[in-house]
Scaffold this active site. Sequence first.
Site, PDB file in Angstrom:
ATOM      1  N   GLN A   1       7.850   1.297  -4.940  1.00 31.43           N
ATOM      2  CA  GLN A   1       8.919   0.672  -5.768  1.00 31.43           C
ATOM      3  C   GLN A   1       8.799   1.082  -7.325  1.00 31.43           C
ATOM      4  OE1 GLN A   1       7.826  -3.355  -5.864  1.00 31.43           O
ATOM      5  NE2 GLN A   1       9.110  -3.963  -4.766  1.00 31.43           N
ATOM      6  N   PHE A   2       7.781   1.749  -7.169  1.00 32.02           N
ATOM      7  CA  PHE A   2       8.052   1.983  -8.704  1.00 32.02           C
ATOM      8  C   PHE A   2       7.477   3.140  -8.720  1.00 32.02           C
ATOM      9  CE2 PHE A   2       9.345  -2.067  -9.384  1.00 32.02           C
ATOM     10  CZ  PHE A   2      10.290  -1.860 -10.195  1.00 32.02           C
TER      11      PHE A   2
ATOM     12  N   HIS B   1       6.190   1.744 -14.460  1.00 26.82           N
ATOM     13  CA  HIS B   1       7.558   1.338 -13.770  1.00 26.82           C
ATOM     14  C   HIS B   1       8.522   2.880 -14.132  1.00 26.82           C
ATOM     15  CE1 HIS B   1       5.687  -2.163 -12.947  1.00 26.82           C
ATOM     16  NE2 HIS B   1       6.473  -2.988 -12.485  1.00 26.82           N
TER      17      HIS B   1
ATOM     18  N   SER C   1       0.716  -0.665  -0.693  1.00 28.60           N
ATOM     19  CA  SER C   1       0.411  -0.309   0.104  1.00 28.60           C
ATOM     20  C   SER C   1       0.761   1.169  -0.339  1.00 28.60           C
ATOM     21  CB  SER C   1      -0.612  -0.305   1.184  1.00 28.60           C
ATOM     22  OG  SER C   1      -1.255   1.711   1.525  1.00 28.60           O
ATOM     23  N   GLU C   2       0.897   1.882  -1.021  1.00 34.97           N
ATOM     24  CA  GLU C   2       1.433   2.819  -1.439  1.00 34.97           C
ATOM     25  C   GLU C   2       1.737   4.529  -0.614  1.00 34.97           C
ATOM     26  OE1 GLU C   2       1.332   1.472  -3.566  1.00 34.97           O
ATOM     27  OE2 GLU C   2       3.087   0.367  -4.308  1.00 34.97           O
TER      28      GLU C   2
HETATM   29  C1  LIG Z   1       0.337  -0.447  -7.441  1.00 33.26           C
HETATM   30  C2  LIG Z   1       1.332  -1.258  -7.893  1.00 33.26           C
HETATM   31  N1  LIG Z   1       2.957  -1.548  -6.333  1.00 33.26           N
HETATM   32  C3  LIG Z   1       3.831  -2.200  -6.400  1.00 33.26           C
HETATM   33  C4  LIG Z   1       4.051  -3.156  -7.428  1.00 33.26           C
HETATM   34  C5  LIG Z   1       5.109  -3.884  -7.391  1.00 33.26           C
HETATM   35  N2  LIG Z   1       4.435  -5.375  -7.814  1.00 33.26           N
HETATM   36  C6  LIG Z   1       4.154  -5.945  -8.743  1.00 33.26           C
HETATM   37  S1  LIG Z   1       4.134  -7.580  -8.213  1.00 33.26           S
HETATM   38  C7  LIG Z   1       3.916  -6.913  -6.870  1.00 33.26           C
HETATM   39  C8  LIG Z   1       3.560  -8.491  -5.551  1.00 33.26           C
HETATM   40  C9  LIG Z   1       1.966  -8.671  -5.528  1.00 33.26           C
HETATM   41  O1  LIG Z   1       1.914  -9.489  -4.889  1.00 33.26           O
HETATM   42  P1  LIG Z   1       0.187 -10.337  -5.355  1.00 33.26           P
HETATM   43  O2  LIG Z   1      -0.961  -9.263  -5.069  1.00 33.26           O
HETATM   44  O3  LIG Z   1      -0.048 -11.148  -3.963  1.00 33.26           O
HETATM   45  O4  LIG Z   1       0.946 -11.232  -6.635  1.00 33.26           O
HETATM   46  P2  LIG Z   1       1.545 -12.919  -7.001  1.00 33.26           P
HETATM   47  O5  LIG Z   1       2.611 -12.198  -7.337  1.00 33.26           O
HETATM   48  O6  LIG Z   1       1.896 -13.127  -6.287  1.00 33.26           O
HETATM   49  O7  LIG Z   1       0.202 -13.628  -7.924  1.00 33.26           O
HETATM   50  C10 LIG Z   1       4.900  -6.336  -5.812  1.00 33.26           C
HETATM   51  C11 LIG Z   1       4.594  -5.283  -5.267  1.00 33.26           C
HETATM   52  C12 LIG Z   1       2.703  -2.886  -8.720  1.00 33.26           C
HETATM   53  N3  LIG Z   1       3.475  -4.013 -10.050  1.00 33.26           N
HETATM   54  N4  LIG Z   1       1.623  -2.007  -8.688  1.00 33.26           N
END
Ligand SMILES: Cc1ncc(C[n+]2csc(CCOP(=O)(O)OP(=O)(O)O)c2C)c(N)n1
Lengths: 337, 337, 331, 331
Positions: A93-94, A140, A70-71
């Site tokens: 993160q980005f 990104h 949660s940004e």
């Molecule tokens: C809003 C947002 N924040 C951060 C990211 C970076 N990010 C990409 S995948 C990920 C983890 C996602 O985890 P989950 O929802 O459990 O999905 P999974 O990859 O395990 O299938 C993150 C933090 C993003 N893509 N979007």
Amino acid sequence: MSGTASDGPGGTSDLTMVQAINETLHAEMERDERVVLLGQDVARNGGVFRATEGLVEKFGDRRVVDMPISEAVIAGATVGLAIAGLVPVAEIQFLGFSYQAMHQLAGQVARLRYRTRSRFEPAITIRAPFGGGVRTPELHSDSLEGQFANIPGLKIAMPATADDAKGLLAASIREPDPVLFLEPLRGYRGIRGPVPDGEHVVPLGVARAARRGHDVVVIAWSYQVELACRAADTLRGEGLSVGVLDLRTLVPLDVEAITEAVCHCGRAVVVQESPETSGFASEIVATIVDECFWSLEAPVVRVSGYDVPYPVGRLEDLYVPDEARIIAAIRRVLDSA
Amino acid sequence: MSGTASDGPGGTSDLTMVQAINETLHAEMERDERVVLLGQDVARNGGVFRATEGLVEKFGDRRVVDMPISEAVIAGATVGLAIAGLVPVAEIQFLGFSYQAMHQLAGQVARLRYRTRSRFEPAITIRAPFGGGVRTPELHSDSLEGQFANIPGLKIAMPATADDAKGLLAASIREPDPVLFLEPLRGYRGIRGPVPDGEHVVPLGVARAARRGHDVVVIAWSYQVELACRAADTLRGEGLSVGVLDLRTLVPLDVEAITEAVCHCGRAVVVQESPETSGFASEIVATIVDECFWSLEAPVVRVSGYDVPYPVGRLEDLYVPDEARIIAAIRRVLDSA
Amino acid sequence: MTAPSDARLRDIFVDMLIARTQAGRLWNLQRQGQVGTVAPIDGHEATIVGAAHALDPEHDWVVPQYREPLGLRRYGPEILERFMLYNLGHPAGGHIPEPIRVLPNQIALATQIPHAVGIAWGMTLRDEPGVALAFFGDGSSSEGDFYEAGNLAGVLGAPVIMLCVNNQWAISTPVHLQTAADSFAAKAAAFGIPGVLVDGNDASAVYDAVDEARSRALAGRGPTLIEATLYRLGAHTTADDPTRYVPAEDLEAARRDDPLLRLRGYLEDRGLWDDGAQEATEVEALELLDRALDRARAEPLAPGSLLDHCYATDTPRLARQRADLTGGSER
Amino acid sequence: MTAPSDARLRDIFVDMLIARTQAGRLWNLQRQGQVGTVAPIDGHEATIVGAAHALDPEHDWVVPQYREPLGLRRYGPEILERFMLYNLGHPAGGHIPEPIRVLPNQIALATQIPHAVGIAWGMTLRDEPGVALAFFGDGSSSEGDFYEAGNLAGVLGAPVIMLCVNNQWAISTPVHLQTAADSFAAKAAAFGIPGVLVDGNDASAVYDAVDEARSRALAGRGPTLIEATLYRLGAHTTADDPTRYVPAEDLEAARRDDPLLRLRGYLEDRGLWDDGAQEATEVEALELLDRALDRARAEPLAPGSLLDHCYATDTPRLARQRADLTGGSER
Ligand SMILES: Cc1ncc(C[n+]2csc(CCOP(=O)(O)OP(=O)(O)O)c2C)c(N)n1
Ligand SMILES: Cc1ncc(C[n+]2csc(CCOP(=O)(O)OP(=O)(O)O)c2C)c(N)n1
Ligand SMILES: [Mg+2]
Ligand SMILES: [Mg+2]
């Protein structure tokens, strides 16, 4: 971090940008125990680009904290942490996902001092990678600095060298005002250079002449400084003297350095990766018009991304300004009668 | 709505801006049954400014929907509604709270077409009031158009008259692209004028000469057009010929009209309520430098809010550009040798 | 609620095996630098394929995160085609053709959930039958969008299924750092809707849960939150090194519970599957992938594509930029 | 858990009565154009004052929304002073002086809840005793910030109390359009923390609930979500016309349950209150208000205040703007 060559105390080490950032985080956490790090995957994983590697091992999981995704709460919690007397350094993160936190960044982090008349000191640093050239998925790579620059209360640091990555990050963490510290993805491993060992602080608000020149000055920030320098070096072979001014920080803006460089050359190019419309390059042009209109010998030319969302991989190289586009702009400014 | 005088079909009615907006919403919902309204307090309460008054009574609570207080889901749901073939018209109660929805607006609404290569048509309108002069609490008055203009995929309409409030809103709702439709708080009741009865559509992207003049042109949008016109009228008494160009929409930008006006006068002032740094006025200056540098007889001058958050009530009048500041800027441009 | 027939389960298994096989090939191709970053589906097949099979492609929408495409065969071969274009960085990868009711991958976590609610709501406004199913991860559940969408869905009674794919990890972040809730399904209480916890390695159970949620939704009884628990058997993506954070013994245990092994055993016991079928399906999977990849590689791409589809028609400024880009202008 | 003593309840009632009395005067002054927009506290007194009295002003933080200030006397007379400055549009209204642990009003709904979690978390990092209590409305609970903050608080076990003041309305929006959850307290399940439902018209019950949540938090047992149910007896603000949407009979019923009537009755029964006390307190309330207002009106305000406190020191650009503003420059 390994793989770095140092010539000892008082000397310099040859570091990539991400190494410089990592070392600075180590040093600042060592220096000031109020510094806490928070972000997604920053602890155990050391950050998805290893910017925070080794920190949780050294400073423990109370000071280096893996956050839920949660940004908004990452940004929002920094406000509370700052009120409680800590010095939060948060990672988004980005940068594209700072949109999820915009209400906290623009409405809260940036205004804490103003709203409370300095009762609370928002000594908050928000780090985020951004920028193109590395074939990331959507959102990104987007360059949002022009939007952030319209938000009063924030400072914005955008280093272009490993040296400045260290010096500006140290300054940002020590700043009593919130700083958005933006790290170019292409620079993490693509930019390396000598970085002073030990204490090294580059004040916010002081631009850097990356190249000196008198025919035209290219004004740039972050990774575009690298490209502008390449363009300048290429054109030097043709006998053209192209200066490059690295803004280093957009807020505070070093208007004096801009004025001096543009008045000296009479011609200027501004480079940004963001879409053209309402990007920060427009602000630079307007500032130049304010300060050096009568010295201008030609219209200032902007080199920008296009007015479309940052595109998918196969279209990326068309979108991002490159040396060729910068050279073409320089020629246009020089040919302009 | 009551209290309006009409001179019959084909004629005009004298309406305030909020009346014009309300009438247009009635007409568009009548015209196209795919149009649905969603927002906080838009149904039973008719909107906190009565912009949506009478709609739920006429079109029912399936088409006029009071939403939970979540700007993000209001914006996010419009994406799904558009995919399902509806034409959502969402209200964000105050533009400052669009920050809560920025990830949906900038990352989703604006990109639906681009991401899906037009598989889906984002016929989405987001209405929001903004702008100063009415002593609102924090974040109710902020002018964020400069930030939104850096987000590709969105269009931005900012009417300055009751006539345009109708014509541009009708155009926005019928647009196949998402439009951010910004309504000046001071204008809701403070601006009134003749509005064509019946069908009245003002195309997006066509600026309007609010005043014609040849000494200097003032470029403005939304409520600042009103102030610029007052300044122009005042100075006309002194024999100065001041043009006022009302941009009407920032995206698409009527570069042609700007070029024509500035090339004609050689001198220009740009007025905005937003903070100076990286506001949309900077884009206008940069555009002028692109298009009419050689015609400029003086530096273009920006009149802006200051680089601080929109302030509390007692400081408001100092912050918001007024006629006096616009006149001072005009004199500066005219005195500039 | 109807349990899936054995024939249906065999179809599901075929899709699961194809997904797994293609994922493996893509992983290798990525390692060879031939394709872009991949988020492996390994371990998620029973949930994704099982859910897709409980839907009616003609009426129901699928709103994915990014890990699902290989599991969405049921919605047509175009899904794979477009996924390959997407993987290769071709913009057409985002264009799932009409009339397929699948949205392209969503990169901004959880933002797709409000979209699904909007679609579901829109269908009721148009009096169309159908539901929208949104996939999202355990990590994504921490975003406001998940909660705001769930809450709205509850208020509207929208025919939406929120399917939380709990694979225990969000990149390197384990679920216990993501939430202190008893389960992700338990979060349904915040929306006043049913929350269902299901074994995500059991395709039949997932099918059942989605089928039931769908019936509820179509009967006008509103949304359901389903949590499917499983284990991410691969890396987060090809850019990730899970050995830095995934305990080897946990992964080992999870591998023993591989959803493919389980369903294959069930089908073999009933004489519905054998080594021949296995081999033939694997071969087919690779052929399909290779063909889709070949076509994706051959897809033309004009530079002007960079600017297409930003607006319905170019704004004047974009038209000028188009001239710049394609060399039609001096600037 | 300690029930409040009768002496404490009397103190609470005094604060409640003062708040109500001052709110009434402010309403009238606003109608006369003498003060700015007001969000009446009427109906919220037992919850706000009761909660404040369960806290330790030396250690515990109060993070308000915007309806609370008149009820926070326990944190010192400066609260009223600053509130009057705030109401008159003076920037010093945002500066609650050291060492008072109260944040200024928050206008952006729910954004204050992450701040409270951050403060609470920060106190544990500094090994300081204390909790942070965030007030927020039923309407604010629909914002992502509420959920994201609650979820984080659960993960961290932060010593935070999330107090949802359910006054049945968010401007014109009734709670049943805000959520389908059984209660706002039920949303605690999404965070894995205790959710407590309390009668918000009963000061003693609110005190108890906050006191217990505080003890839990200080004992390291983490956050609590409390929902206090009550009824907004006034308008949303002076800019609002509730007759457009509040059913008259509901308001009538709510008035019979006025928290002041109830507590006054209790105290009178015990001989702790009488008409004399009532009158004296009302007079005091108005005197306090008038004095605070007078002082606020007299507070000087230099034009340069517009630009002060944006940064610790002016940026060069702001310094130039300062010169513009104060006429120190030609520009
Ligand atoms: C809003 C947002 N924040 C951060 C990211 C970076 N990010 C990409 S995948 C990920 C983890 C996602 O985890 P989950 O929802 O459990 O999905 P999974 O990859 O395990 O299938 C993150 C933090 C993003 N893509 N979007
Ligand atoms: C983020 C945000 N969205 C919208 C508003 C406009 N607004 C002000 S008060 C209000 C209703 C709040 O209701 P609730 O949280 O229940 O508090 P109450 O006024 O009932 O005490 C709204 C929608 C706002 N201030 N902030
Ligand atoms: Mg996961
Ligand atoms: Mg309320």
